[in-house]
Enzyme design. Structure first.
Site, PDB file in Angstrom:
ATOM      1  N   CYS A  66      60.872  29.392  93.609  1.00 27.66           N
ATOM      2  CA  CYS A  66      61.061  27.961  93.916  1.00 27.66           C
ATOM      3  C   CYS A  66      60.291  27.550  95.172  1.00 27.66           C
ATOM      4  CB  CYS A  66      62.546  27.619  94.061  1.00 27.66           C
ATOM      5  SG  CYS A  66      63.465  27.732  92.525  1.00 27.66           S
ATOM      6  N   LYS A 125      75.312  33.126  98.759  1.00 27.41           N
ATOM      7  CA  LYS A 125      74.385  34.031  99.445  1.00 27.41           C
ATOM      8  C   LYS A 125      75.075  34.752 100.604  1.00 27.41           C
ATOM      9  CE  LYS A 125      70.411  31.296  98.110  1.00 27.41           C
ATOM     10  NZ  LYS A 125      68.982  31.490  97.978  1.00 27.41           N
ATOM     11  N   HIS A 127      61.733  25.695 100.315  1.00 34.58           N
ATOM     12  CA  HIS A 127      62.221  25.822  98.943  1.00 34.58           C
ATOM     13  C   HIS A 127      62.108  24.445  98.282  1.00 34.58           C
ATOM     14  CE1 HIS A 127      65.290  26.273  95.735  1.00 34.58           C
ATOM     15  NE2 HIS A 127      65.186  27.570  95.895  1.00 34.58           N
ATOM     16  N   ASP A 182      67.903  23.784 106.702  1.00 36.28           N
ATOM     17  CA  ASP A 182      68.328  24.473 105.488  1.00 36.28           C
ATOM     18  C   ASP A 182      68.617  25.926 105.876  1.00 36.28           C
ATOM     19  OD1 ASP A 182      68.482  25.983 103.177  1.00 36.28           O
ATOM     20  OD2 ASP A 182      66.591  25.272 102.326  1.00 36.28           O
ATOM     21  N   GLN A 232      69.111  30.687 103.453  1.00 35.76           N
ATOM     22  CA  GLN A 232      68.631  32.064 103.528  1.00 35.76           C
ATOM     23  C   GLN A 232      69.009  32.728 104.848  1.00 35.76           C
ATOM     24  OE1 GLN A 232      67.206  32.967 100.672  1.00 35.76           O
ATOM     25  NE2 GLN A 232      67.129  35.106 101.261  1.00 35.76           N
TER      26      GLN A 232
END
Length: 404
Positions: free
Chosen positions: A362, A224, A121, A198, A201
């Site tokens: 993104c 999220k 991202h 990261d 997600q």
């Protein structure tokens, strides 16, 4: 696990019509919906215990402080951090990545190297580019293949004694690819490089164990994970958090201040300057409780069934191509239809009550790799159903018929 129909009833926003059609929400990769228990918890905070934390001796301040620190403890347990002070509250994943990137300015010299991947991202690209500009470090990129998987042999070749940091996502937001982060971490550590994951997600779908992974940093966002916007978590190993300089200066992050010198507070407060999103932090803990009550085994089972069913049904549409066919995937399907622009498909299916995301998500380097302007992305959560998939398929077919 509850029956999915009962789970869906936990989310008030899903019980509405959009453009005269029942809402089918398939943009969970951008932000998940919130169960009533989370919505009620926000109201409860402002109705019953609203006060600033860590500073007041009065009863409301103490109640708010206790609730906020209890939420930190919930995150520690959920992600299996060794200590609760290894959990920092942030504004979200982007804020957490920038905190680490800012701190690493002190540790890099010209010619040092940072490795990211082609699947990142923008939030896990731009901060490292800015860091390289400040320090003279060099940014290296793990390439991807046509299936949307990282080329691990190339990663092996990129690693060297110059590598100081590896920053990769756990799951690609654009393609749903689940990256082999344990292998990535272990290989980096052989070169004494730090590793940042990261997890934005991944956290809604996978219960990451940061000690088992042995990552140095793991970052995610509450919004999220059925939680509120504007709050997130940064896990950092104690040794790294003690070495990193503060990200921001102000109240709360100090021990003593004079005009001559300031000494900083101990962890975690050293990185939490100013009045935080108190309600957000507390309710993040409520969202974690909710997800664990549903159960991550049940979540993964439901989402795997949705992914398989949606993949099968969408591929029956002539001219439809799925972008990202990794062997290990989570419940994200990015696709295009020959002769149709993604934006046009997205606009028409919205008129039919189906919410999907269109564009580059993104992740412009991924779109450049496939030489496409963007994709239509359907991203599922455990509260989605096969009926939602059927509605998506019908809407896409109608959109295609109108456009071609």
């Amino acid at each position: 696990m509850q029956e999915v129909t009962n789970i869906k009833s936990d989310f008030p926003i899903l019980n509405q019509q959009v453009n005269g059609k029942p809402l089918v929400y398939l943009d969970n990769g951008a932000s998940s919906q919130k169960p009533k228990v989370v919505i009620d918890a926000i109201a409860k905070y402002y109705t019953e215990i609203n006060a600033n934390i860590h500073r007041g001796v009065h009863t409301l301040s103490q109640k708010a402080t206790d609730a906020y620190e209890a939420a930190r403890k919930k995150l520690q347990v959920h992600f299996n951090a060794k200590y609760d002070y290894e959990i920092l509250f942030t504004k979200g994943t982007t804020d957490g990545i920038n905190l680490v990137a800012n701190g690493f300015t002190s540790f890099l010299n010209e010619g040092d190297e940072i490795i990211i991947s082609h699947l990142e991202h923008h939030s896990n690209i731009v901060p490292w580019q800015m860091l390289c500009e400040r320090t003279g470090a060099v940014l290296k990129v793990i390439p991807m293949n046509e299936n949307g998987e990282l080329v691990m042999a190339a990663y092996d070749e990129l690693l060297s004694d110059k590598t100081k940091l590896v920053a990769v996502n756990h799951i690609s937001n654009a393609l749903g690819t689940i990256n082999p982060i344990k292998k990535i971490i272990d290989k980096a550590h052989k070169f004494n490089a730090a590793v940042l994951i990261d997890g934005a997600q991944a956290a809604p779908h996978i219960k990451a164990d940061v000690q088992a992974l042995n990552c140095d940093f793991y970052i995610c966002s509450a919004h999220k994970m059925c939680g509120p916007t504007g709050v997130g978590m940064l896990y950092g190993k104690e040794a790294w958090l003690r070495k990193l300089p503060p990200y921001q200066g102000g109240g709360e992050m100090i021990k003593e201040v004079s005009f001559e010198k300031t000494t900083y507070a101990d962890l975690p407060h050293k990185f939490e300057a100013g009045t935080p999103n108190i309600a957000g932090g507390i309710v993040f803990g409520v969202a974690i409780d909710y997800l664990n009550k549903v159960g991550f085994d049940s979540i993964q089972q439901q989402e795997k069934e949705l992914l398989n069913y949606a993949t099968t049904e969408l591929l029956k549409i002539e001219g439809l191509k799925i972008i990202g066919t990794a062997k290990e995937k989570t419940s994200v399907i990015s696709f295009n239809i020959e002769g149709c622009h993604p934006y046009d498909i997205g606009t028409i299916v919205d008129k039919l009550g189906v919410a999907v995301r269109t564009g580059h998500h993104c992740t412009q380097p991924i779109m450049q790799f496939f030489n496409i302007p963007g994709t239509i992305r359907a991203s599922f959560m455990f509260y989605n159903t096969k009926e939602d998939v059927d509605a998506l398929v019908v809407a896409v077919k109608k959109a295609k018929m109108m456009l071609l």
